[in-house]
Structure formats: C-alpha cells, structure tokens
Motif scaffolding. Structure first.
Motif, PDB file in Angstrom:
ATOM      1  N   GLU A 506      -7.550  -5.484  -6.808  1.00 28.55           N
ATOM      2  CA  GLU A 506      -7.382  -3.920  -7.178  1.00 28.55           C
ATOM      3  C   GLU A 506      -7.805  -3.075  -6.082  1.00 28.55           C
ATOM      4  OE1 GLU A 506      -8.341  -1.605 -11.342  1.00 28.55           O
ATOM      5  OE2 GLU A 506      -9.815  -2.147 -10.211  1.00 28.55           O
ATOM      6  N   GLN A 507      -8.873  -3.187  -5.370  1.00 31.08           N
ATOM      7  CA  GLN A 507      -9.101  -2.364  -4.212  1.00 31.08           C
ATOM      8  C   GLN A 507      -8.422  -2.520  -2.900  1.00 31.08           C
ATOM      9  OE1 GLN A 507     -13.480  -2.973  -3.777  1.00 31.08           O
ATOM     10  NE2 GLN A 507     -13.920  -2.247  -5.942  1.00 31.08           N
ATOM     11  N   LYS A 508      -7.397  -3.369  -2.858  1.00 29.86           N
ATOM     12  CA  LYS A 508      -6.423  -3.472  -1.648  1.00 29.86           C
ATOM     13  C   LYS A 508      -5.249  -2.719  -1.754  1.00 29.86           C
ATOM     14  CE  LYS A 508      -9.080  -7.786  -0.712  1.00 29.86           C
ATOM     15  NZ  LYS A 508      -8.645  -9.338  -0.672  1.00 29.86           N
ATOM     16  N   LEU A 509      -4.576  -2.252  -0.898  1.00 36.11           N
ATOM     17  CA  LEU A 509      -3.194  -1.699  -0.644  1.00 36.11           C
ATOM     18  C   LEU A 509      -2.283  -2.835  -1.184  1.00 36.11           C
ATOM     19  CD1 LEU A 509      -2.445   0.903   0.584  1.00 36.11           C
ATOM     20  CD2 LEU A 509      -1.621  -0.173   2.602  1.00 36.11           C
ATOM     21  N   LYS A 510      -1.148  -2.287  -1.992  1.00 28.79           N
ATOM     22  CA  LYS A 510      -0.255  -3.269  -2.615  1.00 28.79           C
ATOM     23  C   LYS A 510       1.020  -2.825  -2.095  1.00 28.79           C
ATOM     24  CE  LYS A 510      -3.220  -3.839  -6.710  1.00 28.79           C
ATOM     25  NZ  LYS A 510      -4.112  -2.968  -6.094  1.00 28.79           N
ATOM     26  N   GLY A 511       1.812  -4.137  -1.852  1.00 29.77           N
ATOM     27  CA  GLY A 511       3.250  -3.883  -1.435  1.00 29.77           C
ATOM     28  C   GLY A 511       3.959  -3.095  -2.676  1.00 29.77           C
ATOM     29  N   ASN A 512       4.933  -2.389  -2.443  1.00 33.22           N
ATOM     30  CA  ASN A 512       5.699  -1.679  -3.419  1.00 33.22           C
ATOM     31  C   ASN A 512       7.436  -1.500  -2.863  1.00 33.22           C
ATOM     32  OD1 ASN A 512       7.412   0.133  -4.972  1.00 33.22           O
ATOM     33  ND2 ASN A 512       5.765   1.494  -5.433  1.00 33.22           N
ATOM     34  N   PHE A 513       8.203  -2.597  -3.011  1.00 33.74           N
ATOM     35  CA  PHE A 513       9.434  -2.700  -2.427  1.00 33.74           C
ATOM     36  C   PHE A 513       9.170  -2.511  -1.024  1.00 33.74           C
ATOM     37  CE2 PHE A 513      10.460  -2.354  -6.543  1.00 33.74           C
ATOM     38  CZ  PHE A 513      11.658  -3.201  -7.002  1.00 33.74           C
ATOM     39  N   ASP A 514       9.832  -1.458  -0.253  1.00 39.66           N
ATOM     40  CA  ASP A 514       9.712  -1.259   1.133  1.00 39.66           C
ATOM     41  C   ASP A 514       8.452  -0.308   1.609  1.00 39.66           C
ATOM     42  OD1 ASP A 514      12.302  -2.699   1.557  1.00 39.66           O
ATOM     43  OD2 ASP A 514      13.176  -0.841   0.377  1.00 39.66           O
ATOM     44  N   GLY A 515       7.629   0.064   0.617  1.00 43.60           N
ATOM     45  CA  GLY A 515       6.473   0.842   0.932  1.00 43.60           C
ATOM     46  C   GLY A 515       5.217   0.173   0.423  1.00 43.60           C
ATOM     47  N   VAL A 516       4.306   1.019   0.303  1.00 44.84           N
ATOM     48  CA  VAL A 516       3.194   0.625  -0.365  1.00 44.84           C
ATOM     49  C   VAL A 516       2.489   1.412  -1.412  1.00 44.84           C
ATOM     50  CG1 VAL A 516       2.298  -0.744   1.856  1.00 44.84           C
ATOM     51  CG2 VAL A 516       1.814   1.822   1.568  1.00 44.84           C
ATOM     52  N   THR A 517       1.794   0.983  -2.353  1.00 43.37           N
ATOM     53  CA  THR A 517       1.026   1.712  -3.318  1.00 43.37           C
ATOM     54  C   THR A 517      -0.509   1.770  -2.945  1.00 43.37           C
ATOM     55  OG1 THR A 517       2.787   1.295  -4.853  1.00 43.37           O
ATOM     56  CG2 THR A 517       0.415   1.988  -5.700  1.00 43.37           C
ATOM     57  N   ASN A 518      -1.200   2.867  -3.067  1.00 45.46           N
ATOM     58  CA  ASN A 518      -2.692   2.761  -2.930  1.00 45.46           C
ATOM     59  C   ASN A 518      -3.424   2.048  -3.631  1.00 45.46           C
ATOM     60  OD1 ASN A 518      -2.680   5.824  -1.286  1.00 45.46           O
ATOM     61  ND2 ASN A 518      -3.451   4.298  -0.389  1.00 45.46           N
ATOM     62  N   ALA A 519      -4.881   1.716  -3.257  1.00 49.46           N
ATOM     63  CA  ALA A 519      -5.574   0.882  -4.115  1.00 49.46           C
ATOM     64  C   ALA A 519      -6.232   1.909  -5.282  1.00 49.46           C
ATOM     65  CB  ALA A 519      -6.793   0.088  -3.241  1.00 49.46           C
ATOM     66  N   VAL A 520      -6.938   1.216  -6.035  1.00 47.24           N
ATOM     67  CA  VAL A 520      -7.829   1.880  -7.093  1.00 47.24           C
ATOM     68  C   VAL A 520      -9.178   1.574  -6.753  1.00 47.24           C
ATOM     69  CG1 VAL A 520      -8.445   2.027  -9.502  1.00 47.24           C
ATOM     70  CG2 VAL A 520      -5.946   1.547  -9.000  1.00 47.24           C
ATOM     71  N   ILE A 521     -10.103   2.459  -6.596  1.00 50.86           N
ATOM     72  CA  ILE A 521     -11.529   2.148  -6.489  1.00 50.86           C
ATOM     73  C   ILE A 521     -12.048   3.111  -7.451  1.00 50.86           C
ATOM     74  CG2 ILE A 521     -13.254   2.423  -4.706  1.00 50.86           C
ATOM     75  CD1 ILE A 521     -11.175   2.236  -2.641  1.00 50.86           C
ATOM     76  N   ASN A 522     -12.871   2.551  -8.323  1.00 49.36           N
ATOM     77  CA  ASN A 522     -13.888   3.091  -9.361  1.00 49.36           C
ATOM     78  C   ASN A 522     -15.212   3.495  -8.826  1.00 49.36           C
ATOM     79  OD1 ASN A 522     -14.966   4.152 -11.696  1.00 49.36           O
ATOM     80  ND2 ASN A 522     -14.032   2.410 -13.031  1.00 49.36           N
ATOM     81  N   VAL A 523     -15.347   4.432  -8.459  1.00 50.19           N
ATOM     82  CA  VAL A 523     -16.823   4.935  -8.076  1.00 50.19           C
ATOM     83  C   VAL A 523     -17.591   5.003  -9.047  1.00 50.19           C
ATOM     84  CG1 VAL A 523     -15.808   6.274  -5.723  1.00 50.19           C
ATOM     85  CG2 VAL A 523     -15.918   7.326  -8.026  1.00 50.19           C
ATOM     86  N   ASN A 524     -17.310   4.880 -10.402  1.00 48.39           N
ATOM     87  CA  ASN A 524     -18.206   4.871 -11.392  1.00 48.39           C
ATOM     88  C   ASN A 524     -18.965   3.594 -11.546  1.00 48.39           C
ATOM     89  OD1 ASN A 524     -18.123   7.896 -11.942  1.00 48.39           O
ATOM     90  ND2 ASN A 524     -16.264   7.375 -12.979  1.00 48.39           N
ATOM     91  N   LYS A 525     -18.325   2.570 -10.737  1.00 54.31           N
ATOM     92  CA  LYS A 525     -19.091   1.005 -10.858  1.00 54.31           C
ATOM     93  C   LYS A 525     -19.391   0.755  -9.440  1.00 54.31           C
ATOM     94  CE  LYS A 525     -16.030  -0.688 -14.582  1.00 54.31           C
ATOM     95  NZ  LYS A 525     -14.979  -1.383 -15.013  1.00 54.31           N
TER      96      LYS A 525
END
Length: 880
Positions: A506-525
């Motif tokens: 979840e905390q890593k960059l993810k591929g999105n077809f020809d681009g990328v989607t940012n990671a989710v980082i929960n700073v409350n945990k």
C-alpha cells in the motif's frame, strides 16, 4: 522435502570449514587469507517478509554456484525451515506458510508442527479470505486443474480440465471455465463450509478464458473465442463477455456484429491486466490492437526512409507517430450497449482515476522531434460519462516522478517551475502547494542539465486528505483543505535527511496503465522513517501526534526494513564493509534489539579489510568525499598498490558489505582487490557543465593525492578503472596525467563528436539527450559547444597517453556502441601506445554470461598485477 544437491554440498562445505577452523579457536583463532576458491562460500541475503504478529520471518540466500534458498524461521523459538530454489512465499497469520519453487513444487508448511505437504506442478496459489482453504492451480502437459484444499486436513475439492479462473477475496468466490463433453462451461463456486456451484454458461461453440472480477464481485468479465480458434494466451481474442452476478444477466462485446468497430482492430488479451471493471460495475476497460492478417504476406522492404521531420527515428516503428501499432484503451458500457476508444495515434497514453469517472490522456509526440529523452507533453481529461474533454496541462516536461494520480483519484499531482501543484479533476482547479513555503522542493545541488527535479512525493494520506512531500532534509504533510503545512521532521537543523521507508504494498507507487498512482501512507498508524546524516544512519518509529522514536542509529549501513501488520515489530539489515549483513528484530515496546541471523558467519575465520571516508578538495575548493577500502590483513608498515575506481558519486558505498566474486558484469569487485592486497579508492566527482573530462581529472587526481597522504600506497603502483561513463573518465584522465601506472576502461565513450551523432538504441533515441543534459553535461549541442566537445574527447589527446590501457566492450552493446572503444584502440595503435582491447561477442553494455564475466574479472586482475604488483607476467596478454 526435496533438496538441491548443489545447495546441500555448499552448506556442508561451510559447516566442515567452520568445524576445522573452530577446532583451532580454543588455542586462539588463526585467520586465513581469502582466495578465489573460497568465494563459493559466500551468499547474498535478502529480507523477505514477516508474519502479521511478528512471530515468523523469512529471508533468502542466493549463491553464485548453488541453489537460491528461502528460510522460514521463528522469532521466538528455535524453529527454522529451508526451501531450495525458492525466493518468496506467503504467511497466513502465524499458522501457515506457502511457497512455490523454480520446479513448480508448492510447499505448504504448518508452522506450529513443522509438517510440510508438497504439491507438484503448481502454477499458482492463493489462501481464501476466510483463512480456511488453499486454492492451488495445477498445470501439466495434459491438463489444468484446480485443487481447493481445506486447511483442517479434510478432503480436497477438485476441478478437472480447467481453462481459466479468477478468485475474488471479498466474496470468497471462484469463477472458472473447464472443458466438458459438449464443449466449454463457465461456473461460479462459492467457497464456504458447504460449497455452492452455479453454472452460468455452457457452449459447444466457444472457449472462455482471461477472467477478471469486479472488486466487490458484483460482476465479472472474460474473453471468448470460437472453438476452432487456438485459445492460448497469445491468440487474438474475438469477443468479451460481461456477467452480472445479482441479475445473472450477460452482455457480449462482439466487434464484428454488435458495434461499428474499426475492422483494423481486434481485442487484445495477452494478460488479464489488460482488462478492468470500474468500482461501480458499469464500465469495462480493455485494450485493442491492430490486426495481423495471416493471409497477407508482408511486403518486402526495399529501403528505409529516414526523414528529419519524423517524430521518431525510422527503425523505432513501434513508437512512430504515437504508433498505430500500439494497443489502444477502450471503455465499454455493457448495459448501455455503447463503447468509446479512449486513446488514439496522437493522445496514445492513459491513466484512469480510481473511481473510473475520468481518464487522463496525453500526447507524447506533439513536440517531437527534439533533443531530450522525453518531449514536453500535453495532458487532458476525458469525462467518461459525458465524453467532454478538457486540457489541463500543456508543454509539461515529463519525468516519471514529476506527475502521478492521487490514490483516491481526486487529483493529479505534478511538479512544475520548482513547485508542487495539484489539479482537482472534477473542479478543473490548479493549486500551488508549496508557493508559501521558504524551503526548496527541487534538488538544490543538481549538477546535470535535466532539471529541475523534485526531492520527491512519497504518497498521500487516506482519502486524499493531505499530501506528503520531501525537501532536501525533511518530510512535509500539506492539508489539501486549507494548505496548512506541517513539517514532520527536523532534519534541516540536524543536517539529517529523513525519508519514508515503504514497508507494505500500500505504501508503494503503483502502475496505472501508462502512468502511476501514488502510495497511501497512514500517518495515524506507525510508519517507518529512514535517516541519513554525516556519520549516522537510522530507522525511526513515527506516528502523528507522537514523539519520533529511534529504532536503530548506527554508522553502519541500515536497509530493507519489513514491519509486522498487527504489531509494532520491525526486521531490518545491518552491515559494514567488515561485517556481512545480519538480520535484526526490534519491537517498539522493547529497548533491546535481537539479532536473528548473521549471514556468511564464516567471514570471521578470514582476514578482511576495513573502510573509511576521506575528505579532499578540488581546485575550486569544494569539500568532497571518497570511500577508501583497506587491504585484508593490513600492515601499516608496508607499501601497497591501489586501484582507483571512478564513476560519479560512490562514497556512500563505504559501509556496503561486498561479497568477493569473480562474476561481475563490469569485471570489478572491491573485495576481490582488497583480498589480493590492494587499497581501493572510490572518489566522488563534482562536475562543471561543459567540462566533464577535466572535472573528473581534477577530482580524481586530488582524491588520489589525498589518499597518498593518509595511507602507505606506493605512488608508482596506482591503477585506474571505470565502466561506461566511468570508462569515459578513465580514458580522458590518462590523456591528462601520468600518475596512474595502468588503467582499464569498459564500454567507454571516447569521441564525443561521433558519439553525439549516433543512436542510443536502448531508448531508440539520438544520443543528444545523453550528451547535452544527461551524464556528459555538455550544456548544449555540438553546434553550440563544438570546442568543448572536442576538448573533452579522449581520442583527440591519445598522443599524450603514457599509461598502459586495457579496454573492453560488448559487441552487442546498444547503449554505447563498441566502435567508440575501437576508435581509441586504433588511435593508440597508430601511436604505438600500450593497449589491449577485449571484445565480447553477443554481450551488451554489461556482461551477463558467467564464463565471460569470469574471464574479464581475471584478465583485469592479471593486467593490474602485471603493472602494479610483484606478479609481473607480460606473457599473460597473449592468453585468451
């Protein structure tokens, strides 16, 4: 359990060696020097995984001359298991562990008892979401089969003659197709205490494959082709089937009959990743590609036409004009009986927002031809409901880390004009996030012309509430609602760099077809920060509104942390040049760390070198660092030879443990030289634009002279080595100084003029970008800075060379053509200079063939021994 004999013999040799040496340890440990034959004892360790409560962990050991092995061990008890030929596996809580080796043998380990069950011919596997079953997909030459194995030991459920399948974790359902007497059927199996199976299709006309679930299992999509057509994954798929599980309705995308579909295209379905269903289940995304009619013979090409107006070089046809041949993305609304092709030959690239309401497309070729690696790009959104298109970013200087979609799909994040911006897709609003902040978010000390570049955007907090950004030292959280900026660390005042260390997918960059989607980082945990200061490396616990707490602070290298899902328990690696990596466990509630495993423990029976950082200044007074590695069994009263290895900045490797090896893609291994009585120096190099050669001379000579002041090196026995850009630096340096007694240059650029006017075939691009704004840093074209190109080309100063040079290249090198090496060889040959050139057939920029790697490593060592040590033997040059 089946073992690889090579691995068993390797382990036995280590054990026997340690028994013999330990017998002498009672009388005082007598260490021996490492020789080449001992290198096979060394392995490379990688941290892999930790169970969710932190009671079990895995790591792998890879051997150059043996089988890779995965180890599963308890953090609390003396229990451990080994799986040969395996590099990854999956925990199910603290009870089960499953892995598959390179022979397709699946091992299911019951962690409490140690019982292992082996299943052969396993192609894939998955634990069910209710944690009661293991789904195994078997593949043999004769058939495919699914086994659903209850973890309580009861009888398995088996499905024969399977063609394709997909499992949905949320609904605990399996959709699959299989061969039956009348053709092919598709069924959905609900996996509960009592299995429930419903057949949804049966046909003697079609085969069904490539299944994809909607995330909430409300629908599924799969491909179908006629039974008289080969349905292997590489075949062209004719039609798609969309099935709604609640209404049991079925919709078929039939390009040839249902829609006015362009006859030039067919549905592409090489992998299931080419298909996707929106979260609301209303739209399906897939790709189409150009037809390749078998009946049409390819016309013989009598000539290539290279037109200077072409967007790309003519041989790069797959990219030319945005490529008619590239797959295009299509959205299909089954219930509306409608579809739209989202990408075309101009706007050929695409990302999709998380909710699949908008597509982001861009044109990668509008500003071609040009001299950079990537042309500036125009971006637009497409409202998938209305079809409305909206340009939102023009002439954007693309880099992969400069633009991404936010995880919840509300924003496009991009870096422009030294600031971070977001674009609200629905509201069509741009916002500068960092304009009010004093700190710079672009790299301050960038010494290349391909900037400005950002320090980074590691991710977002859940639901796109706030964005996380880096400056030179610190981590920032900026609220999207009110743009309030909170600095999470105090690195600038401490001169310490802090970064977020991803420890989950979840905390890593993810591929999105020809681009990328940012990671989710929960700073409350609890999350993990990594830090780097002048002499201290660290890991930290961080949770918002709590104190930042150190996990480890050390001068050594700290890397590869993994964290348990349900407990604040972390495992990480610690190493130094003197000590191989060890695995360490740290629980947040415990003060004392626990060493779990020391890799290559036999190292203590051998003499080894040490390392340190030295500081020096170039002619401009810049304070620069270099890593200095000492010979094994160092004696300060003895004079030693030294090898200087050059590239760009290498001082940060000072604490890397380097396994001794004869198998290197560039023929050089630091430990191989320290074991053979050499100092090794790795200087950092600071560059001036338009003057890379003299920058290297300045820094490397200054670093070498500084080393001579500090350690007992014979000034007449210093060698110089480099590969690629480092090879260029070697060739240039020896035209400007004679302080080196021997040199080795691999895959080097020697003529900036001919190199500039050639092609980097790895990128299918002219070399312009490499020279103007890339590593060569020439700050402009050959036509603007001709004299600088000339002045920084080693080949035009070949008459000044007095250093014997060994040069090498791969004949299949697509990055730096081996003609560059031949140019310098011919210049030195014509001038009667000492030069031997090695050309490796079928090898590219880095050697990958083991035999050729060993040949190069040994030849380079003999070259240096001949000129720098007492092992002089000029006859070796004649030996292949």
């Amino acid at each position: 359990m089946k073992k690889d004999l090579r691995f068993v013999y390797g382990v036995l040799s280590v054990l026997i060696f340690e028994l013999v040496t330990c017998s002498a340890s009672g009388q005082g440990l007598i260490k021996k020097n490492i020789n080449d034959a001992d290198y096979k004892l060394w392995s490379t360790m990688e941290t892999k995984n930790i169970s969710e409560n932190g009671q079990w962990y895995t790591y792998s050991l890879s051997y150059e001359q043996g089988a890779d092995t995965l180890f599963v061990k308890s953090t609390q008890k003396n229990k451990n298991y080994a799986f040969s030929g395996t590099l990854a596996g999956t925990f199910l809580k603290e009870k089960w562990f499953c892995s598959r080796n390179d022979q397709n043998e699946l091992s299911l380990l019951h962690l409490p008892s140690g019982k292992i069950e082996i299943t052969k011919n396993a192609d894939n596997y998955s634990f069910t979401s209710d944690e009661k079953y293991l789904i195994i997909f078997l593949r043999t030459d004769k058939q495919k089969k699914i086994i659903i194995k209850p973890l309580d030991g009861s009888a398995s459920y088996e499905i024969e003659n399977v063609k394709g399948y997909a499992y949905n974790q949320k609904s605990n359902q399996l959709i699959y197709s299989k061969s039956v007497s009348y053709g092919c059927s598709v069924s959905i199996l609900t996996i509960k205490e009592k299995f429930s199976e419903s057949k949804i299709i049966e046909s003697d006309n079609f085969n069904y494959t490539s299944f994809v679930w909607q995330q909430n299992a409300g629908s599924a999509v799969f491909s179908r082709s006629r039974t008289d057509v080969n349905t292997d994954s590489s075949a062209e798929v004719k039609e798609l089937v969309y099935y709604k599980t609640d209404t049991q309705k079925m919709f078929v995308f039939q390009p040839d009959t249902t829609f006015d579909f362009d006859k030039k295209y067919v549905i592409k379905s090489e992998t299931v990743s080419d298909m996707m269903i929106s979260e609301d289940g209303k739209s399906v995304f897939f790709k189409i590609k150009g037809r390749n009619p078998k009946s049409e013979k390819a016309a013989k090409k009598i000539v290539q036409v290279w037109n200077a107006d072409d967007k790309y070089l003519e041989p790069a046809e797959k990219e030319k004009d945005g490529s008619v041949k590239m797959p295009k993305t299509v959205v299909w609304w089954p219930e509306k009986n409608n579809f739209r092709i989202l990408t075309d030959t101009v706007f050929s690239k695409l990302m999709l927002d998380t909710n699949r309401k908008f597509a982001i497309t861009w044109n990668p070729v509008a500003n071609e031809p040009q001299s950079n690696l990537h042309a500036a790009r125009d971006y637009k959104t497409i409202n998938l409901g209305t079809g409305q298109e909206q340009y939102f970013l023009k002439d954007f200087n693309y880099e992969v880390d400069k633009i991404a979609l936010s995880p919840a799909g509300k924003y496009v994040t991009y870096f422009k004009n030294n600031h971070w911006w977001i674009y609200n897709i629905e509201k069509n609003i741009h916002t500068n996030l960092t304009a009010a902040l004093q700190e710079s978010f672009s790299v301050e000390d960038l010494d290349r012309g391909d900037g400005p570049l950002p320090y980074g955007n590691p991710g977002w907090t859940p639901d796109d509430q706030s964005i996380l950004l880096y400056d030179r030292f610190d981590i920032w959280e900026i609220s999207i609602e009110n743009l309030k900026a909170l600095k999470l660390t105090h690195g600038r005042s401490e001169k310490t760099i802090y970064r977020i260390r991803p420890v989950s997918n979840e905390q890593k960059l993810k591929g999105n077809f020809d681009g990328v989607t940012n990671a989710v980082i929960n700073v409350n945990k609890s999350i993990i920060f990594q830090s780097k200061a002048e002499n201290v490396n660290g890991l930290w616990w961080y949770k918002k509104n709590s104190s930042i707490l150190p996990i480890i602070l050390s001068k050594n290298k700290i890397s590869d942390p993994v964290m348990a899902l349900n407990t604040e328990t972390v495992i990480y690696k610690e190493e130094s040049f003197e000590t191989p990596p060890r695995l360490i466990l740290q629980e947040k509630k415990e003060k004392k760390a626990q060493t779990l495993y020391q890799s290559n423990s036999h190292f203590k029976h051998f003499n080894s070198g040490t390392s340190s950082v030295i500081h020096y200044r170039n002619r401009n007074g810049n304070s620069i660092k270099a890593a200095l590695f000492y010979p094994a069994n160092y004696n300060h009263e003895k004079l030693y030879p030294m090898i200087v290895h050059v590239y760009e900045k290498q001082s940060e490797t000072v604490h890397d443990y380097i396994n001794p090896s004869l198998y290197s893609g560039n023929g050089f291994n630091v430990s191989h030289y320290t074991n053979n009585g050499y100092f090794v120096l790795l200087p950092d190099i600071v560059y001036e634009f338009g003057n890379p050669g003299n920058s290297a001379v300045d820094c490397v000579v200054a670093a070498t002279k500084k080393a001579l002041e500090i350690v007992p090196v014979n000034p007449k026995r210093i060698g110089l080595i480099g590969h690629s850009f480092g090879g260029y630096e070697v060739d240039y340096i020896i035209t400007q100084t004679n302080i080196f007694s021997a040199a080795v240059a691999g895959a080097a650029i020697t003529d900036l003029i001919s190199g500039y006017l050639y092609v980097s075939w790895n990128f299918n691009r002219p070399n312009f970008f490499q020279y103007e704004s890339g590593q060569l840093r020439m700050d402009g074209s050959i036509f603007k800075n001709f004299l600088s190109y000339l002045a920084n080309s080693p080949v035009y100063y070949a008459d000044r060379v007095t250093t014997p040079l060994l040069s090498w290249a791969g004949e299949a090198d697509r990055h730096v053509h081996y003609y560059q090496t031949i140019e310098f060889y011919l210049a030195l040959r014509r001038l009667g200079k000492k030069n031997v050139m090695l050309l490796y057939p079928d090898q590219q920029h880095v050697l990958t063939d083991k035999e050729q790697q060993k040949h190069l490593t040994e030849y380079v060592m003999r070259w240096f021994d001949n000129y720098l040590s007492a092992k002089s033997n000029p006859e070796f040059i004649k030996v292949n």
